[in-house]
Scaffold this active site. Structure first.
Site: not given
Ligand code: FE
Ligand code: ZN
Length: 257
Positions: A59, A113, A137, A175
């Site tokens: 990222h 996360h 994410d 993603h």
């Molecule tokens: Fe990621």
């Molecule tokens: Zn991540």
């Protein structure tokens, strides 16, 4: 504001926000610099901002090189990520606002996360428009991020914040995991007709190599098991009536999937 979705690494998306009038751009989570630089060239525009959601290298990997090309660009990230995001200059907390061109995003603190994860929400410009959520994410199309640094109760609180946004919000997650996520979702929520039809649609899109991002928040509310911890059928599936335990067990099953 035009959003360009740039595929990067194996399954990441970088989002380039473009203000055509001002010929300026911002980028969300540049996994790598090259796709961003080439898109900026095509648009003949200058990069003014890097919006990072969290510190993971897929990222922030492009931050340094982008700053070499555009030293005047401002790097934003969460306050808890201090020291972990290359070039970070602005340290954001829940409820802060950031501007890009004539648009203003609200910052949502969404740990789980990672302990520092933030999301950027641009409300619709007018009533017939849609809002845009850049959630890194935390929330994925059909799924959610793994809990690397956070607890299930933290993640539920974070996902609740996102779930409370308007139905007609575009969800720009970082993603292309949608097909796999929905395969898992079907194993825990197989009577869900919305989920069944979404799965078929996504399967066809992936066969044609089409991107499934952005999705709409309303589809996520209807089909994403990680926004449905309070649904009785999902609770029954994991033998619990407790939202946190339900979420936690679903996340554990997904980790093994
Ligand atoms: Fe990621
Ligand atoms: Zn991540």
């Amino acid at each position: 504001m035009q959003v360009y979705r740039l595929p990067a690494l194996s399954d990441n998306y970088i989002f380039l926000l473009h203000d055509a009038d001002r010929r300026i751009a911002a980028v969300v989570d540049p996994a790598e610099a090259e796709p961003v630089l080439s898109q900026l060239k095509t648009l003949e525009s200058e990069l003014v901002a890097i919006f990072n959601t969290h510190h993971h290298s897929d990222h922030v990997g492009g931050n340094k090189t982008l700053l070499q090309h555009f030293p005047q660009a401002t790097v934003y990230g969460g306050v808890e990520d201090r020291g972990r995001i290359p070039g970070q200059q602005v340290f954001l907390a829940d409820g802060d606002r950031v501007t890009f061109g004539d648009r203003t995003a609200e910052v949502l603190f969404v740990p789980g996360h990672t302990r520092a994860h933030i999301a950027y929400y641009f409300p619709p410009k007018n009533s017939d428009d849609m809002g845009d959520l850049f959630c890194g994410d935390t929330l994925f199309a059909g799924g959610c991020g793994r809990l690397f640094e956070g607890t299930p109760s933290q993640m539920i609180r974070s996902l609740s914040k996102l779930r409370n946004l308007p139905d007609q919000t575009r969800v720009w997650c970082a993603h292309e995991y949608t097909l796999k996520n929905l395969q898992f979702a079907l194993t825990v929520d197989n009577q869900n007709l919305d989920l069944q039809s979404r799965y078929q649609q996504v399967e066809q899109m992936r066969q044609r190599s089409q991107a499934t991002v952005p999705s709409l928040l309303i589809e996520e509310k209807r089909t994403n098991p990680f926004l449905r911890w309070d649904q009785p059928n999902l609770q029954k599936r994991v033998n619990s009536q407790d939202p946190i335990q339900t979420f936690s067990r679903l996340r554990g099953m997904k980790d093994q999937f």
